[in-house]
Every structure is written in structure tokens, then in C-alpha cells.
Enzyme design. Sequence first.
Site, short mmCIF file in Angstrom:
data_model
loop_
_atom_site.label_atom_id
_atom_site.label_comp_id
_atom_site.label_asym_id
_atom_site.label_seq_id
_atom_site.Cartn_x
_atom_site.Cartn_y
_atom_site.Cartn_z
N HIS A 191 38.06 48.99 34.30
CA HIS A 191 37.09 48.26 35.13
C HIS A 191 35.83 47.97 34.32
CE1 HIS A 191 39.63 49.16 38.41
NE2 HIS A 191 38.86 49.92 39.17
N CYS A 200 36.59 55.47 41.63
CA CYS A 200 36.64 55.19 40.18
C CYS A 200 35.45 54.35 39.70
CB CYS A 200 37.95 54.51 39.83
SG CYS A 200 38.36 53.10 40.86
#
Length: 338
Positions: free
Chosen positions: A240, A128
Site C-alpha cells: 500500500h 494495515c
Amino acid sequence: MNVAIVGASGAVGQEFLRLLEERNFPLTSLALFGSKRSAGTTCPFKGKNLLIKELQHNDDFKGIDIALASAGGGISKEFAETITQHGAVMIDNSSAFRMDADVPLVVPEVNPDDCRQRPRNIIANPNCTTILMVVVLKAIEQLSHITRVQVASYQSASGAGAAAMAELQTQLQQVLAGDSVAIEKFKYQLAFNLIPQIDVFADHDYTKEELKMYNETRKIMHSNIEVSATCVRVPVMRAHSEAVWLETEQPLTPEQVRKALQTAAGVTVVDNPAQGEYPMPLFAADKDNVFVGRIRKDLSRPNGITLWLSGDQIRKGAALNAIQIAEYMIDHKLLPSQ
Ligand SMILES: NC(=O)c1ccc[n+]([C@@H]2O[C@H](COP(=O)([O-])OP(=O)(O)OC[C@H]3O[C@@H](n4cnc5c(N)ncnc54)[C@H](OP(=O)(O)O)[C@@H]3O)[C@@H](O)[C@H]2O)c1
């Protein structure tokens, strides 16, 4: 398309369901699979309740065109043959096959054509944190070859799954109530803390997560780029962020980089320091694009550019990227059933 989701009850699995509905994906049927734990329960989808079946070694994948797998690397390895044996293309979110030479590792904004060569009928969805970064790097690479990247990540609790999100929420309540803190999914208390370790330590005292950023960036970008990452878990629930320092062969101005990113697929530039405007995880959550800002010249290197990005890693870092791969294959008639 006849689609299956393996790991439907998980953080990524639930996002698959939301996205398939939201994007009006061309579905003929949708089958859901999980472990004994969630088998027999249902998930709402387009006004109906779909039953989760237990994943077993049988013929349940006969007739399936695309299997979206997000049940962890061990399950992907164990069930890859069961899933693909009747012709289903498995798009796998785990790290099980990412670096295998006969499995393409695909980010549609960067290397979509790699999914044409897939001898095992498996396509791997990258890590990711790496996906979010390469979407941004791709636009800069087109201006001048990127030779080196240093990156510090700020990774949310949801990157470790649904149970990890619940753990952060519980820990925050426990700390505020003055109770003792329960630690299970993370190595230390995450609430009001930072943990500079994601995954286990490996070569040269880098963690596996950090080495994924090195190896996967090179494979996706077909590049000799050097990457040094420090990956940190932060007490953010979702999305994130990354501070990125990059070096290019030719010197680039921040204006050139900003302009390239403004027209790049999958990117939104939020870069207005005078007004205090820059990407933040709170506002990137539940969004499709990677948000980038703080674009400036790196004062410490002649060909250096520094930037900051935030992106929803359950969406673009996992479920959305996999669905975009599926959409690309459908649009280009790359599925065996087409
Ligand atoms: N979270 C992220 O941001 C993210 C990003 C990129 C990639 N990934 C990867 O995606 C995968 C799933 O992550 P996640 O965050 O969604 O984890 P999660 O929330 O913990 O969900 C795990 C899923 O796997 C299923 N599962 C476990 N054992 C199984 C078995 N024996 N048979 C069938 N299903 C089984 C679980 O089903 P039950 O509930 O039935 O046990 C659950 O649906 C992992 O490989 C992870 O590395 C996650």
C-alpha cells in the site's frame, strides 16, 4: 513457543509461515488451522509439510502459547474463547476486537507496552493502512504533537486477500485479451481502474476503512489527533501507499522530519527528488520497513508537512506486526507460560 496459525492458507497466513521461518522464531511446535476448504492440505515449512487441521470448538489449543489469527472477524469472534480458554494469547489480525476497551491495539514501534494489559488474552493487530502510517507519525510526534492528518491511500489488491490478488491477475489478462471481465471480490473492475471505496459506507459518508484510520490512530498513539482519510483500491498487486498531509503544534522543517525518520525504528527514508528517488509499492513489496519520501513543507499550512509512504501491508501491515508483538512479549517474558 508452541504457536498456532488460524487461516494458514490465506494471504496473511502464508506470510506468517514465511516470516516464522525467515526470522528463526523460537518454535517448539507449529499447528495450522483453516476451514473445511483447506483442512487436510499441507504447507511446506522448514523442509517439512505441515497439515492444516479444521478449526473446531475443541481442545486443540491446549498447550498453545501464541495463536496468530487471520481468518476474518466473524471467525475471530466465534473462536476467541476456544482459542484463549487454555491460556493461549491470541494476536488477532481482524477488526473484531480492535476498538474494545479491554483489548490492546499494538504496533511495536509505537505502543509496545500496551500488550502488558490484556484481560481477555487477546491483542489486536491494527488495520494495515493505519499501521504503515503510525510507524511514520510516531517519529514526528516525538518532535512536536501532531494535531491533524489528512491522508489518501493507494491500497493494493492483496489487501483484500488471496482470492482478490488472483482476481486482479485474471482481470488484467481478460482486458488485454479483449474478453469480458469477471468481477467477484471487488465491486467494480479493478484492472486499469481505481475504486474509491474500501469496505462499506458508514457515518458521515466515510467508509469503514477510513473510520478505522481515524479511530485506530487515536487509540494506538494515545492521542487526540484528528484524521481524515480517503481510501482507494488501486490495481497494484502488493504493498500500500499513502499521501499524508500532517499538522504539528510547533512548526517543523522538512530537514527535522527527515532526520527523525532516518533513525526511526521500522522506517527507511528514500527521499532524493533530484535523482527521482522516492518510495514505490513495487520496491516496498516483500520488505519489512515502511518507506517514506517526498518530505516537504505543506505550502497551504503554516505548520504543515507533506510526505509519501509505501509499505508491504501483508508484512508490516499484518503478519510481521503480529510476529513482532509476539517477539516483544517473549523478550519481556509477558506470556503466561514464561
Ligand atoms: N490481506 C491483508 O493485507 C490484510 C492486512 C491486515 C489484516 N488482514 C486481515 O487478516 C484476515 C485474513 O486476511 P487475508 O487477506 O489473509 O484473507 P484470505 O487470503 O481470504 O484468507 C482467509 C483465511 O481464512 C480462513 N478461513 C475462512 N473461513 C474459515 C473458517 N470457518 N475456519 C477457519 N479458517 C477459515 C481461510 O481458510 P480456507 O482457505 O481453509 O477457507 C483462509 O486461510 C482478515 O481479517 C483481514 O481483514 C488482511
